[in-house]
Design a protein around this motif. Sequence first.
Motif, PDB file in Angstrom:
ATOM      1  N   LYS A 122       0.878  -1.182  -0.030  1.00 22.75           N
ATOM      2  CA  LYS A 122      -0.052   0.011  -0.172  1.00 22.75           C
ATOM      3  C   LYS A 122       0.856   1.429   0.012  1.00 22.75           C
ATOM      4  O   LYS A 122       0.386   2.263  -0.580  1.00 22.75           O
ATOM      5  CB  LYS A 122      -0.926  -0.002   1.109  1.00 22.75           C
ATOM      6  CG  LYS A 122      -1.851  -1.236   1.272  1.00 22.75           C
ATOM      7  CD  LYS A 122      -2.858  -0.995   2.684  1.00 22.75           C
ATOM      8  CE  LYS A 122      -3.371  -2.221   2.490  1.00 22.75           C
ATOM      9  NZ  LYS A 122      -4.880  -2.257   2.834  1.00 22.75           N
ATOM     10  N   LYS A 164      -3.292   2.612   9.290  1.00 28.43           N
ATOM     11  CA  LYS A 164      -3.225   1.391   8.648  1.00 28.43           C
ATOM     12  C   LYS A 164      -1.951   0.416   8.529  1.00 28.43           C
ATOM     13  O   LYS A 164      -0.925   1.368   8.408  1.00 28.43           O
ATOM     14  CB  LYS A 164      -3.579   1.733   7.221  1.00 28.43           C
ATOM     15  CG  LYS A 164      -5.086   2.078   6.710  1.00 28.43           C
ATOM     16  CD  LYS A 164      -5.182   2.719   5.481  1.00 28.43           C
ATOM     17  CE  LYS A 164      -6.456   2.044   4.809  1.00 28.43           C
ATOM     18  NZ  LYS A 164      -6.595   2.443   3.417  1.00 28.43           N
ATOM     19  N   GLY A 169      -4.490  -6.360   4.803  1.00 28.37           N
ATOM     20  CA  GLY A 169      -5.735  -6.875   4.099  1.00 28.37           C
ATOM     21  C   GLY A 169      -6.728  -7.221   4.981  1.00 28.37           C
ATOM     22  O   GLY A 169      -6.660  -7.503   6.129  1.00 28.37           O
ATOM     23  N   GLY A 170      -7.927  -7.795   4.123  1.00 24.25           N
ATOM     24  CA  GLY A 170      -9.083  -8.150   5.043  1.00 24.25           C
ATOM     25  C   GLY A 170      -9.564  -7.209   6.071  1.00 24.25           C
ATOM     26  O   GLY A 170     -10.368  -7.821   7.198  1.00 24.25           O
ATOM     27  N   GLY A 171      -9.516  -6.026   5.945  1.00 23.89           N
ATOM     28  CA  GLY A 171      -9.702  -4.947   7.045  1.00 23.89           C
ATOM     29  C   GLY A 171      -8.899  -4.986   8.282  1.00 23.89           C
ATOM     30  O   GLY A 171      -9.163  -4.413   9.194  1.00 23.89           O
ATOM     31  N   MET A 174      -6.057  -1.885  11.128  1.00 23.27           N
ATOM     32  CA  MET A 174      -6.678  -0.496  10.930  1.00 23.27           C
ATOM     33  C   MET A 174      -7.220  -0.100  12.255  1.00 23.27           C
ATOM     34  O   MET A 174      -8.042  -0.684  12.962  1.00 23.27           O
ATOM     35  CB  MET A 174      -7.946  -0.375   9.912  1.00 23.27           C
ATOM     36  CG  MET A 174      -7.548  -0.352   8.527  1.00 23.27           C
ATOM     37  SD  MET A 174      -9.074  -0.364   7.475  1.00 23.27           S
ATOM     38  CE  MET A 174      -8.608  -1.213   6.154  1.00 23.27           C
ATOM     39  N   GLU A 206      -3.788   8.197   6.890  1.00 27.34           N
ATOM     40  CA  GLU A 206      -4.602   8.906   6.109  1.00 27.34           C
ATOM     41  C   GLU A 206      -5.861   9.263   6.665  1.00 27.34           C
ATOM     42  O   GLU A 206      -6.348   8.969   7.754  1.00 27.34           O
ATOM     43  CB  GLU A 206      -5.012   7.921   4.730  1.00 27.34           C
ATOM     44  CG  GLU A 206      -5.627   6.939   4.871  1.00 27.34           C
ATOM     45  CD  GLU A 206      -5.795   6.154   3.599  1.00 27.34           C
ATOM     46  OE1 GLU A 206      -4.689   6.095   2.782  1.00 27.34           O
ATOM     47  OE2 GLU A 206      -6.635   5.357   3.448  1.00 27.34           O
ATOM     48  N   LYS A 207      -6.486  10.299   6.094  1.00 32.97           N
ATOM     49  CA  LYS A 207      -7.935  10.722   6.510  1.00 32.97           C
ATOM     50  C   LYS A 207      -8.680   9.693   6.672  1.00 32.97           C
ATOM     51  O   LYS A 207      -8.851   8.934   5.345  1.00 32.97           O
ATOM     52  CB  LYS A 207      -8.175  11.970   5.778  1.00 32.97           C
ATOM     53  CG  LYS A 207      -9.454  12.635   6.226  1.00 32.97           C
ATOM     54  CD  LYS A 207      -9.504  14.275   5.650  1.00 32.97           C
ATOM     55  CE  LYS A 207     -10.695  14.774   6.376  1.00 32.97           C
ATOM     56  NZ  LYS A 207     -10.668  15.024   7.989  1.00 32.97           N
ATOM     57  N   LEU A 209     -12.218   9.210   5.682  1.00 38.18           N
ATOM     58  CA  LEU A 209     -13.327   9.646   5.055  1.00 38.18           C
ATOM     59  C   LEU A 209     -14.827   9.064   5.565  1.00 38.18           C
ATOM     60  O   LEU A 209     -14.869   7.843   5.737  1.00 38.18           O
ATOM     61  CB  LEU A 209     -13.264   9.382   3.482  1.00 38.18           C
ATOM     62  CG  LEU A 209     -12.147   9.912   2.842  1.00 38.18           C
ATOM     63  CD1 LEU A 209     -12.397   9.792   1.383  1.00 38.18           C
ATOM     64  CD2 LEU A 209     -11.711  11.521   3.205  1.00 38.18           C
ATOM     65  N   HIS A 214     -17.092   2.936  -1.805  1.00 40.00           N
ATOM     66  CA  HIS A 214     -16.162   2.027  -2.025  1.00 40.00           C
ATOM     67  C   HIS A 214     -16.382   1.655  -3.434  1.00 40.00           C
ATOM     68  O   HIS A 214     -17.410   1.023  -3.985  1.00 40.00           O
ATOM     69  CB  HIS A 214     -15.742   0.927  -1.209  1.00 40.00           C
ATOM     70  CG  HIS A 214     -14.643  -0.054  -1.631  1.00 40.00           C
ATOM     71  ND1 HIS A 214     -13.664  -0.270  -1.136  1.00 40.00           N
ATOM     72  CD2 HIS A 214     -14.619  -0.755  -2.917  1.00 40.00           C
ATOM     73  CE1 HIS A 214     -12.826  -1.327  -1.726  1.00 40.00           C
ATOM     74  NE2 HIS A 214     -13.558  -1.303  -3.047  1.00 40.00           N
ATOM     75  N   GLN A 238     -20.629  -2.965   4.043  1.00 44.65           N
ATOM     76  CA  GLN A 238     -19.448  -3.490   4.616  1.00 44.65           C
ATOM     77  C   GLN A 238     -19.529  -3.598   6.202  1.00 44.65           C
ATOM     78  O   GLN A 238     -20.297  -2.767   6.493  1.00 44.65           O
ATOM     79  CB  GLN A 238     -17.927  -2.737   4.208  1.00 44.65           C
ATOM     80  CG  GLN A 238     -17.643  -2.575   2.916  1.00 44.65           C
ATOM     81  CD  GLN A 238     -16.163  -1.771   3.005  1.00 44.65           C
ATOM     82  OE1 GLN A 238     -15.521  -1.328   3.858  1.00 44.65           O
ATOM     83  NE2 GLN A 238     -15.681  -1.774   1.528  1.00 44.65           N
ATOM     84  N   GLU A 281      -8.596   0.026  -6.138  1.00 43.83           N
ATOM     85  CA  GLU A 281      -9.736   0.392  -5.449  1.00 43.83           C
ATOM     86  C   GLU A 281      -9.600   1.821  -5.036  1.00 43.83           C
ATOM     87  O   GLU A 281      -8.638   2.544  -4.754  1.00 43.83           O
ATOM     88  CB  GLU A 281      -9.729  -0.263  -4.103  1.00 43.83           C
ATOM     89  CG  GLU A 281      -9.856  -1.856  -4.399  1.00 43.83           C
ATOM     90  CD  GLU A 281      -9.859  -2.546  -2.789  1.00 43.83           C
ATOM     91  OE1 GLU A 281     -10.325  -3.557  -2.846  1.00 43.83           O
ATOM     92  OE2 GLU A 281      -9.356  -2.115  -1.726  1.00 43.83           O
ATOM     93  N   GLU A 294      -6.015   1.557  -2.926  1.00 39.92           N
ATOM     94  CA  GLU A 294      -5.155   0.457  -2.765  1.00 39.92           C
ATOM     95  C   GLU A 294      -5.197  -0.319  -4.096  1.00 39.92           C
ATOM     96  O   GLU A 294      -6.308  -0.148  -4.855  1.00 39.92           O
ATOM     97  CB  GLU A 294      -5.057  -0.243  -1.683  1.00 39.92           C
ATOM     98  CG  GLU A 294      -6.246  -1.110  -1.469  1.00 39.92           C
ATOM     99  CD  GLU A 294      -6.164  -2.589  -0.742  1.00 39.92           C
ATOM    100  OE1 GLU A 294      -4.845  -2.969  -0.489  1.00 39.92           O
ATOM    101  OE2 GLU A 294      -7.045  -3.184  -0.405  1.00 39.92           O
TER     102      GLU A 294
HETATM  103  P1  ADP Z   1      -7.745  -3.972   2.935  1.00 43.92           P
HETATM  104  O1  ADP Z   1      -6.821  -4.182   2.284  1.00 43.92           O
HETATM  105  O2  ADP Z   1      -7.688  -4.482   4.491  1.00 43.92           O
HETATM  106  O3  ADP Z   1      -9.313  -4.634   2.412  1.00 43.92           O
HETATM  107  P2  ADP Z   1      -8.259  -1.577   2.098  1.00 43.92           P
HETATM  108  O4  ADP Z   1      -7.489  -0.284   2.271  1.00 43.92           O
HETATM  109  O5  ADP Z   1      -8.985  -1.941   1.116  1.00 43.92           O
HETATM  110  O6  ADP Z   1      -7.949  -2.687   3.182  1.00 43.92           O
HETATM  111  O7  ADP Z   1      -9.635  -0.754   3.077  1.00 43.92           O
HETATM  112  C1  ADP Z   1     -10.788  -1.653   3.481  1.00 43.92           C
HETATM  113  C2  ADP Z   1     -11.842  -0.809   3.819  1.00 43.92           C
HETATM  114  O8  ADP Z   1     -11.755   0.122   4.586  1.00 43.92           O
HETATM  115  C3  ADP Z   1     -12.403   0.089   2.507  1.00 43.92           C
HETATM  116  O9  ADP Z   1     -13.330  -0.647   1.652  1.00 43.92           O
HETATM  117  C4  ADP Z   1     -13.099   1.246   3.436  1.00 43.92           C
HETATM  118  O10 ADP Z   1     -14.461   0.887   3.646  1.00 43.92           O
HETATM  119  C5  ADP Z   1     -12.244   1.377   4.634  1.00 43.92           C
HETATM  120  N1  ADP Z   1     -11.328   2.472   4.457  1.00 43.92           N
HETATM  121  C6  ADP Z   1      -9.971   2.357   4.015  1.00 43.92           C
HETATM  122  N2  ADP Z   1      -9.582   3.396   3.945  1.00 43.92           N
HETATM  123  C7  ADP Z   1     -10.280   4.439   4.469  1.00 43.92           C
HETATM  124  C8  ADP Z   1     -10.442   5.653   4.666  1.00 43.92           C
HETATM  125  N3  ADP Z   1      -9.334   6.318   4.405  1.00 43.92           N
HETATM  126  N4  ADP Z   1     -11.685   6.366   4.869  1.00 43.92           N
HETATM  127  C9  ADP Z   1     -12.649   5.807   5.152  1.00 43.92           C
HETATM  128  N5  ADP Z   1     -12.668   4.163   5.023  1.00 43.92           N
HETATM  129  C10 ADP Z   1     -11.592   3.770   4.587  1.00 43.92           C
END
Ligand code: ADP
Length: 516
Positions: A122, A164, A169-171, A174, A206-207, A209, A214, A238, A281, A294
């Motif tokens: 990432k 993060k 991966g997989g949420g 974070m 990061e901020k 949001l 998504h 989600q 994404e 990402e």
């Molecule tokens: P992973 O690789 O664990 O799936 P992601 O970066 O794809 O991580 O993020 C997974 C989910 O987390 C996103 O689909 C979104 O819903 C939420 N998310 C990630 N980054 C942000 C952000 N900066 N602001 C708001 N939601 C976020």
Amino acid sequence: MNLVQPKIKRVMVANRGEIALRILRTCKAMGIHTILAHSSVDAEGPGFDLADTTICLGPPEALKSYLSIDAIIAAAKKTGADAIHPGYGFLSERRAFSQAVEDAGITFLGPTPQNIQQLGDKVQARQALTKLKIPIVPGDSEAIADLSSVESIADSVGFPLLIKAAAGGGGKGMRVVERKEDLESAFRLAQSEALNAFGDGTLFAEKYLIRARHVEVQVLGDGQGGLRLFPERDCSPQRRHQKLLEETPCPVLSNEQREELLKLAHSSLKDFNYRGPGTLEFLYAETGEFYFLEMNTRLQVEHPITESITGFDLVQEQIEITEGKKLPTNDFEKSVTPYSGSSIEFRINAEDPYTNFLPSTGTITEAHYPGGPGVRVDTASHQGSSITPYYDSLVAKLIVVGQDRVQATSRLQVALEEIKISGVLTTLPVLKAILDDPEFHEGKYHIQSLEEKLKQPDYLTPTPTPELELALALGGILNQQNQKRSPSQNRNTEEAVNQVSPWVQLGRQFNLGGRL
Ligand code: ADP
């Protein structure tokens, strides 16, 4: 230079469950000899039956089977595989795996090690795309060195802030931070979580949001500069930062916005000689901007909805481009794939939606899957399948396609009425709640919507009928009594409950004893 690649004759799938079966099906349809490499606990099921050759990688623990590069390469050599498909999850996005497969003289069905290094991490991807002037979620593209650096990111982008894991991966890994005083503990927790989960504690911030959607773009690269872009998928519903429902196209984007998003995906990738399927994404902010989030350098769980509206078999395409087929051009206009209709996928996971989606393990005692026009179910589970704690909780993917979104959602509604899975708890009550929600039909949801709605006490309650009310109440009461009895008394009750009305079992699933 146009290299002539040999035809792939023997593919080994180093994965399990529905994705292994899905890949085996395409390989067989292409006349390719199929090999399934599995763990000892996966030595049965439709994938096992369909494969021409099977080979055991090792014990159930993923580290000793699906995550063991040595075991997989040894299995491929022993069975004479000339290519390995990693599916998703496990080793699919590990540069070291792609490299080890190629070093062993075997074809890796996925991106090159260099692609994975540049785009799969990432932090590296953020840096590479910042140079290309692609809008990135506001934050810092450097790994966080210490607490003071995360404090200065917070000073510049404000709260809420998202910390993060670079290898995440997989949420997982974070942390949302709402206030300055919580920064230090969130930073330390995210760091140890990332180390534990991924063996890499690198973090960035990061901020966070609010009310964004998504949206993501499926791409296919031929490794020689040619790209194909597919219409966007919206994966906003989600929980715990993990997708539960995906649809394509996004119900709120205009054609101009779609073109803007696809152009961003094209500009992001056109100079990387990307090979294979991948997904860029983005977050689509309430204010109308797209921000790169990402890239996933693999086939994704939700790829079937893209197949449904474009007619492509993405695994077949992947195999053909690995054999040297060139995609027509890397010119933007020509790389956009036409589509027709609307498609939705719902992930049926073995989880308890009433207890924060905790995994639900056990034996599937009943499995009936729907069919009919526009309905596809990707699953390797059946009556008698075990859901073990070793792997992820995905049981089945329910995929529908219609001429438009109204027809797709109507088909999903009927499929939900038909489907029956007993023995483990599943996410199906959430699908019912989503389909009962007028805001879903209006396309009005964002990435926080589902979590907010799940906090409402009655969001998941089924609509009771008099017969159902009685049975549900009985099920709930049995549940409460279970807590007061010994394990052997509970076993007897379990057997008795399994023999009575399915509504009583549903009542137990919904825990409704106290409600009525
Ligand atoms: P992973 O690789 O664990 O799936 P992601 O970066 O794809 O991580 O993020 C997974 C989910 O987390 C996103 O689909 C979104 O819903 C939420 N998310 C990630 N980054 C942000 C952000 N900066 N602001 C708001 N939601 C976020």
